[in-house]
Design a protein around this motif. Structure first.
Motif, short mmCIF file in Angstrom:
data_model
loop_
_atom_site.label_atom_id
_atom_site.label_comp_id
_atom_site.label_asym_id
_atom_site.label_seq_id
_atom_site.Cartn_x
_atom_site.Cartn_y
_atom_site.Cartn_z
N ASP A 1 118.39 68.50 20.19
CA ASP A 1 118.66 67.12 20.58
C ASP A 1 117.46 66.58 21.36
O ASP A 1 116.55 67.33 21.70
N TRP A 2 117.48 65.29 21.66
CA TRP A 2 116.38 64.65 22.37
C TRP A 2 116.93 63.56 23.29
O TRP A 2 118.05 63.07 23.11
N SER A 3 116.12 63.19 24.27
CA SER A 3 116.43 62.04 25.13
C SER A 3 115.10 61.42 25.54
O SER A 3 114.06 62.07 25.53
N ARG B 1 117.44 72.82 15.04
CA ARG B 1 116.95 72.69 13.68
C ARG B 1 116.69 71.24 13.26
O ARG B 1 116.27 70.99 12.14
N ARG B 2 116.94 70.28 14.16
CA ARG B 2 116.65 68.88 13.81
C ARG B 2 115.14 68.69 13.88
O ARG B 2 114.49 69.16 14.81
N HIS B 3 114.60 67.99 12.91
CA HIS B 3 113.15 67.83 12.79
C HIS B 3 112.75 66.45 13.33
O HIS B 3 113.15 65.42 12.79
N LEU C 1 109.79 62.16 26.29
CA LEU C 1 110.82 62.65 25.38
C LEU C 1 111.13 64.09 25.78
O LEU C 1 110.21 64.89 25.95
N THR C 2 112.40 64.40 25.95
CA THR C 2 112.83 65.74 26.27
C THR C 2 113.59 66.29 25.07
O THR C 2 114.52 65.65 24.58
N PHE C 3 113.15 67.44 24.59
CA PHE C 3 113.76 68.09 23.44
C PHE C 3 114.45 69.37 23.91
O PHE C 3 113.80 70.25 24.48
N LEU C 4 115.75 69.47 23.66
CA LEU C 4 116.53 70.62 24.09
C LEU C 4 116.62 71.67 23.00
O LEU C 4 116.68 71.34 21.81
N ASP C 5 116.65 72.93 23.40
CA ASP C 5 116.78 74.06 22.50
C ASP C 5 115.71 74.01 21.40
O ASP C 5 115.99 74.17 20.23
N CYS C 6 114.48 73.77 21.82
CA CYS C 6 113.36 73.61 20.89
C CYS C 6 112.97 74.97 20.30
O CYS C 6 112.78 75.93 21.02
#
Length: 138
Positions: free
Chosen positions: A129-131, A111-113, A53-58
């Motif tokens: 976001d995530w992928s 800010r998405r949890h 899982l890749t989380f952007l702007d974490c």
């Protein structure tokens, strides 16, 4: 007034190994990568293949306590709210930072949890976001 969170299940045709997912975290410039062994017994995956899982702007993340037993005994703040253990969710509404004190700062503005329950721990992060991708088995 405290909002009660709802949960959007994000993993549809994949999941982490239910017995030994061995999650690992790597952070580079506000991007967080969470890798883990895939469940090849219930989903299309090669034996010992890892997912990522890749989380952007974490902004922040944690990989900490509350394993499956703690969740079933009600020791997790979402035990009575999340639909099922062992899934990957986006937490909608509610205060994402209440409870744990072991958050690690990265510096992004997302800010998405996001929440993922593994066999021996819980992963959470706030990101934009995530992928998901599969890593070739070695």
């Amino acid at each position: 007034m405290v909002k009660i969170p709802s949960f959007l299940k994000l993993n549809r045709d994949w999941n982490a190994d239910p017995n030994a997912p061995e999650p690992g975290v790597a952070v580079t410039s506000g991007t967080l990568r969470l890798s883990f062994y895939l469940n090849d017994m219930a989903y299309r995956a090669e034996e010992r293949q890892r997912g990522q899982l890749t989380f952007l702007d974490c902004q922040v993340w944690r990989l900490g306590a509350t394993n499956d037993e703690g969740w079933y005994y009600g020791q997790c703040r979402y035990s009575r709210l999340a639909p099922a253990w062992g899934e990957f969710y986006e937490v909608m509404d509610g205060d994402p930072l209440c409870g744990p004190t072991d958050w690690r700062q990265i510096g992004g503005a997302g800010r998405r949890h996001f929440l993922f329950y593994f066999k021996d721990g819980t992963f959470e992060c706030l990101a934009a976001d995530w992928s998901f991708s599969r890593i070739a088995a070695t």
